[in-house]
Design a protein around this motif. Sequence first.
Motif, PDB file in Angstrom:
ATOM      1  N   ILE A   1       0.961  -1.129   0.195  1.00 16.68           N
ATOM      2  CA  ILE A   1       0.006   0.044  -0.113  1.00 16.68           C
ATOM      3  C   ILE A   1       1.024   1.290   0.113  1.00 16.68           C
ATOM      4  O   ILE A   1       0.684   2.137  -0.708  1.00 16.68           O
ATOM      5  N   THR A   2       1.883   1.360   0.877  1.00 17.06           N
ATOM      6  CA  THR A   2       2.873   2.301   1.059  1.00 17.06           C
ATOM      7  C   THR A   2       3.448   2.796  -0.568  1.00 17.06           C
ATOM      8  O   THR A   2       3.316   3.780  -0.789  1.00 17.06           O
ATOM      9  N   ILE A   3       3.842   1.340  -0.822  1.00 16.98           N
ATOM     10  CA  ILE A   3       4.577   1.744  -2.216  1.00 16.98           C
ATOM     11  C   ILE A   3       3.804   2.343  -3.310  1.00 16.98           C
ATOM     12  O   ILE A   3       3.878   3.049  -4.188  1.00 16.98           O
ATOM     13  N   ALA A   4       2.414   1.735  -3.607  1.00 22.78           N
ATOM     14  CA  ALA A   4       1.461   2.226  -4.210  1.00 22.78           C
ATOM     15  C   ALA A   4       1.181   3.735  -4.119  1.00 22.78           C
ATOM     16  O   ALA A   4       1.189   4.495  -5.202  1.00 22.78           O
ATOM     17  N   ILE A   5       0.746   4.031  -2.830  1.00 23.36           N
ATOM     18  CA  ILE A   5       0.623   5.386  -2.578  1.00 23.36           C
ATOM     19  C   ILE A   5       2.017   6.464  -2.920  1.00 23.36           C
ATOM     20  O   ILE A   5       1.538   7.530  -3.646  1.00 23.36           O
ATOM     21  N   ASN A   6       2.852   5.835  -2.615  1.00 26.44           N
ATOM     22  CA  ASN A   6       4.255   7.043  -3.081  1.00 26.44           C
ATOM     23  C   ASN A   6       4.431   6.984  -4.547  1.00 26.44           C
ATOM     24  O   ASN A   6       4.668   7.943  -5.073  1.00 26.44           O
ATOM     25  N   LYS A   7       4.055   5.920  -5.260  1.00 21.87           N
ATOM     26  CA  LYS A   7       4.107   6.145  -6.836  1.00 21.87           C
ATOM     27  C   LYS A   7       3.068   7.235  -7.017  1.00 21.87           C
ATOM     28  O   LYS A   7       3.368   7.993  -7.897  1.00 21.87           O
ATOM     29  N   ALA A   8       1.741   7.039  -6.701  1.00 17.26           N
ATOM     30  CA  ALA A   8       0.753   7.884  -7.007  1.00 17.26           C
ATOM     31  C   ALA A   8       1.257   9.442  -6.639  1.00 17.26           C
ATOM     32  O   ALA A   8       1.101  10.571  -7.312  1.00 17.26           O
ATOM     33  N   LEU A   9       1.749   9.518  -5.241  1.00 16.19           N
ATOM     34  CA  LEU A   9       2.162  11.159  -4.838  1.00 16.19           C
ATOM     35  C   LEU A   9       3.270  11.625  -5.656  1.00 16.19           C
ATOM     36  O   LEU A   9       3.482  12.741  -5.861  1.00 16.19           O
TER      37      LEU A   9
ATOM     38  N   VAL B   1       4.085  10.715  -8.926  1.00 12.71           N
ATOM     39  CA  VAL B   1       3.591  11.207 -10.116  1.00 12.71           C
ATOM     40  C   VAL B   1       2.896  12.692 -10.161  1.00 12.71           C
ATOM     41  O   VAL B   1       2.941  13.286 -11.217  1.00 12.71           O
ATOM     42  N   THR B   2       2.052  12.705  -9.337  1.00 18.49           N
ATOM     43  CA  THR B   2       1.497  14.020  -9.177  1.00 18.49           C
ATOM     44  C   THR B   2       2.199  15.200  -8.502  1.00 18.49           C
ATOM     45  O   THR B   2       1.586  16.227  -8.361  1.00 18.49           O
ATOM     46  N   ASN B   3       3.311  14.818  -7.999  1.00 18.93           N
ATOM     47  CA  ASN B   3       4.168  15.889  -7.196  1.00 18.93           C
ATOM     48  C   ASN B   3       3.125  16.387  -5.908  1.00 18.93           C
ATOM     49  O   ASN B   3       3.238  17.291  -5.536  1.00 18.93           O
ATOM     50  N   GLU B   4       2.381  15.348  -5.426  1.00 16.65           N
ATOM     51  CA  GLU B   4       1.733  15.539  -4.002  1.00 16.65           C
ATOM     52  C   GLU B   4       2.415  15.299  -2.952  1.00 16.65           C
ATOM     53  O   GLU B   4       1.818  15.360  -1.612  1.00 16.65           O
ATOM     54  N   GLY B   5       3.408  14.500  -3.045  1.00 13.44           N
ATOM     55  CA  GLY B   5       4.213  14.080  -1.905  1.00 13.44           C
ATOM     56  C   GLY B   5       5.216  13.293  -1.967  1.00 13.44           C
ATOM     57  O   GLY B   5       5.794  12.968  -3.038  1.00 13.44           O
TER      58      GLY B   5
END
Length: 87
Positions: free
Chosen positions: A24-32, A34-38
Amino acid sequence: MIKNKITKIRKRTGEVVDFDQEKITIAINKALTVTNEGDIKKAKALSDKIISILNKRFRKDEIPTVENIQDIVEEVLILEDLVKSAK
């Protein structure tokens, strides 16, 4: 990481596998990223929030599905005003 009472997850195929918060952490990190949100620090904090919600919504002997978890991830990201990452 916080204590997690969820130990198994049901995949889309119906197969039951060990639950791994790191995924879950890895998936969220990828999304953050890509979107420059974290970053990874933010991803870990969000992942802990998701585990906390899972612990409240599911009993110890219940097995959530991948879809259940994805819904909670999206819910948390939207509540944290990370709408781009949620999509």
